[in-house]
Scaffold this active site. Structure first.
Site, PDB file in Angstrom:
ATOM      1  N   THR A  11     -24.252  29.418   0.751  1.00 11.72           N
ATOM      2  CA  THR A  11     -23.841  28.198   1.452  1.00 11.72           C
ATOM      3  C   THR A  11     -24.368  28.152   2.885  1.00 11.72           C
ATOM      4  O   THR A  11     -24.693  27.081   3.404  1.00 11.72           O
ATOM      5  CB  THR A  11     -22.303  28.114   1.448  1.00 11.72           C
ATOM      6  OG1 THR A  11     -21.874  27.963   0.099  1.00 11.72           O
ATOM      7  CG2 THR A  11     -21.789  26.940   2.267  1.00 11.72           C
ATOM      8  N   SER A  50     -25.139  33.074  -4.473  1.00 18.67           N
ATOM      9  CA  SER A  50     -24.924  34.523  -4.600  1.00 18.67           C
ATOM     10  C   SER A  50     -24.581  34.932  -6.018  1.00 18.67           C
ATOM     11  O   SER A  50     -24.638  36.119  -6.351  1.00 18.67           O
ATOM     12  CB  SER A  50     -23.863  35.003  -3.614  1.00 18.67           C
ATOM     13  OG  SER A  50     -22.588  34.528  -3.974  1.00 18.67           O
ATOM     14  N   THR A  82     -20.891  33.510  -0.477  1.00 18.46           N
ATOM     15  CA  THR A  82     -19.609  34.215  -0.404  1.00 18.46           C
ATOM     16  C   THR A  82     -19.059  34.614  -1.776  1.00 18.46           C
ATOM     17  O   THR A  82     -18.187  35.473  -1.865  1.00 18.46           O
ATOM     18  CB  THR A  82     -18.554  33.330   0.291  1.00 18.46           C
ATOM     19  OG1 THR A  82     -18.476  32.086  -0.412  1.00 18.46           O
ATOM     20  CG2 THR A  82     -18.917  33.097   1.738  1.00 18.46           C
ATOM     21  N   ASP A  83     -19.572  33.989  -2.837  1.00 14.19           N
ATOM     22  CA  ASP A  83     -18.938  34.190  -4.143  1.00 14.19           C
ATOM     23  C   ASP A  83     -18.944  35.641  -4.603  1.00 14.19           C
ATOM     24  O   ASP A  83     -17.991  36.108  -5.224  1.00 14.19           O
ATOM     25  CB  ASP A  83     -19.623  33.324  -5.202  1.00 14.19           C
ATOM     26  CG  ASP A  83     -19.309  31.844  -5.028  1.00 14.19           C
ATOM     27  OD1 ASP A  83     -18.397  31.521  -4.236  1.00 14.19           O
ATOM     28  OD2 ASP A  83     -19.972  31.021  -5.676  1.00 14.19           O
TER      29      ASP A  83
END
Ligand code: GLU
Length: 323
Positions: A11, A50, A82-83
């Site tokens: 992101t 990610s 961030t995932d």
């Protein structure tokens, strides 16, 4: 002073359309970065969500960051989605051999949104990367002006900019104005010596089975087929329905099966409950105690160990220390 920054997408690289921002474009948007007195050496490694990252991507970045540190960088920063950050940070931490900080960060709001958090997170990550206080703490996650240990941190919310939390310990510290305040120093383990090549990683897959209400258990065998290891995300302190225990025991005769909790905090137990499917039952059937590691981190450790050629005893010993 130099900092090596590796951009992997996520992101933080999304600008509302395509193409994604490069690492240089990401750092150019950070107010105050120039004033830190650090030269940022930016490398674009991947430009992906990610969910598309691999163990090999992470280990390659660790190797490149190691070279940068060996050549004098004060620390390294990784920007990514961030995932999967709680998994990539833990994988990096398991093998990071330096005192210099390896700091991962990202963003929850892309740059086209009001209150985009990427610039603040990059600024905090670079501050942590050059902070003497952050040396010797391994891989860290700097996010929302908090500093988290890779081993403890979890993504806990799908949209909040305060998504990263460490349920068992809280953050190690905070970024306050221009200072990095470390309040808690965690125990540090020897880095694992494993640098498996892509073929060995590809040949060693680990599945996660999550215990759920009223499950007939047939999924366990399907999941484990063609896998070299299994992580059980058990109920509560490490329980499954009694009918599943013999199935898991039979699997544990064949491949390493690690017992963890699906709750998101705390440890599995070792010696409290005695029913079929309880932790004592499962451990007596050969499951490995995952300790305080959550299922996703346990899977990262187990796969790294398997890909490094570790057998059951080495795996159990590694979980006894790191679990
Ligand atoms: N939150 C997503 C990730 O973890 C971002 C998706 C994207 O970069 O397109 O990567």
């Amino acid at each position: 002073m130099r900092v090596a920054l590796f951009a992997l997408g996520g992101t933080i690289s999304v600008a509302g359309g395509t193409p994604r921002l490069t690492g240089e474009q990401i750092t150019a948007q950070v107010p105050g970065l120039d004033g830190l007195g650090a030269h940022i050496d930016v490398q674009d490694v991947r430009a992906v969500p990610s969910s598309g990252l691999t163990f090999t991507d992470v280990l390659d970045v660790v190797a490149a960051a190691s070279r940068a540190v060996a050549e004098g960088a004060a620390g390294a920063v990784v920007t990514q989605g961030t995932d999967t950050l709680e998994e990539t940070a833990f994988l990096a931490d398991l093998v990071w051999p330096h005192a210099e900080p390896l700091v991962l960060t990202g963003a929850m709001r892309n740059t086209s949104l009001a209150g985009a958090d990427g610039p603040a997170n990059v600024l905090a990550a670079v501050r942590v990367a050059i902070a003497p206080e952050a040396r010797g703490l391994g891989a860290l996650v700097a996010f929302n002006d908090q500093v988290h240990a890779a081993r403890r941190v979890r993504k806990t919310h799908s949209t909040s900019t305060a998504t990263f939390r460490s349920p068992d310990t809280g953050p190690l510290g905070h970024v306050v104005e221009d200072r990095v305040r470390i309040l808690t120093v965690p125990p540090r383990h020897e880095p694992l010596p494993y640098r498996p090549d892509p073929q060995r990683l590809a040949a060693n897959r680990v599945a996660v089975y999550t215990a759920v209400l009223d499950d007939d258990g047939t999924l366990v065998d399907d999941l484990a087929r063609g896998r070299q290891g299994l992580v059980v995300a058990g109920f509560g302190v490490g329980h499954v329905a009694g009918a599943l225990a013999p199935r898991l025991g039979a699997l544990a005769d064949r491949i390493p099966v690690v017992l963890t909790s699906r709750t998101g905090g705390g440890s599995v137990l070792r010696d409290t409950y005695r029913s079929p499917g309880s932790e004592t039952d499962l451990l007596s059937r050969g499951l490995i105690d995952g300790g305080m590691l959550d299922p996703w981190k346990a899977r990262v450790l187990l796969r790294l160990l398997l890909a490094g050629g570790a057998g059951r005893d080495v795996i159990a010993a590694a979980f006894a220390v790191r679990g």
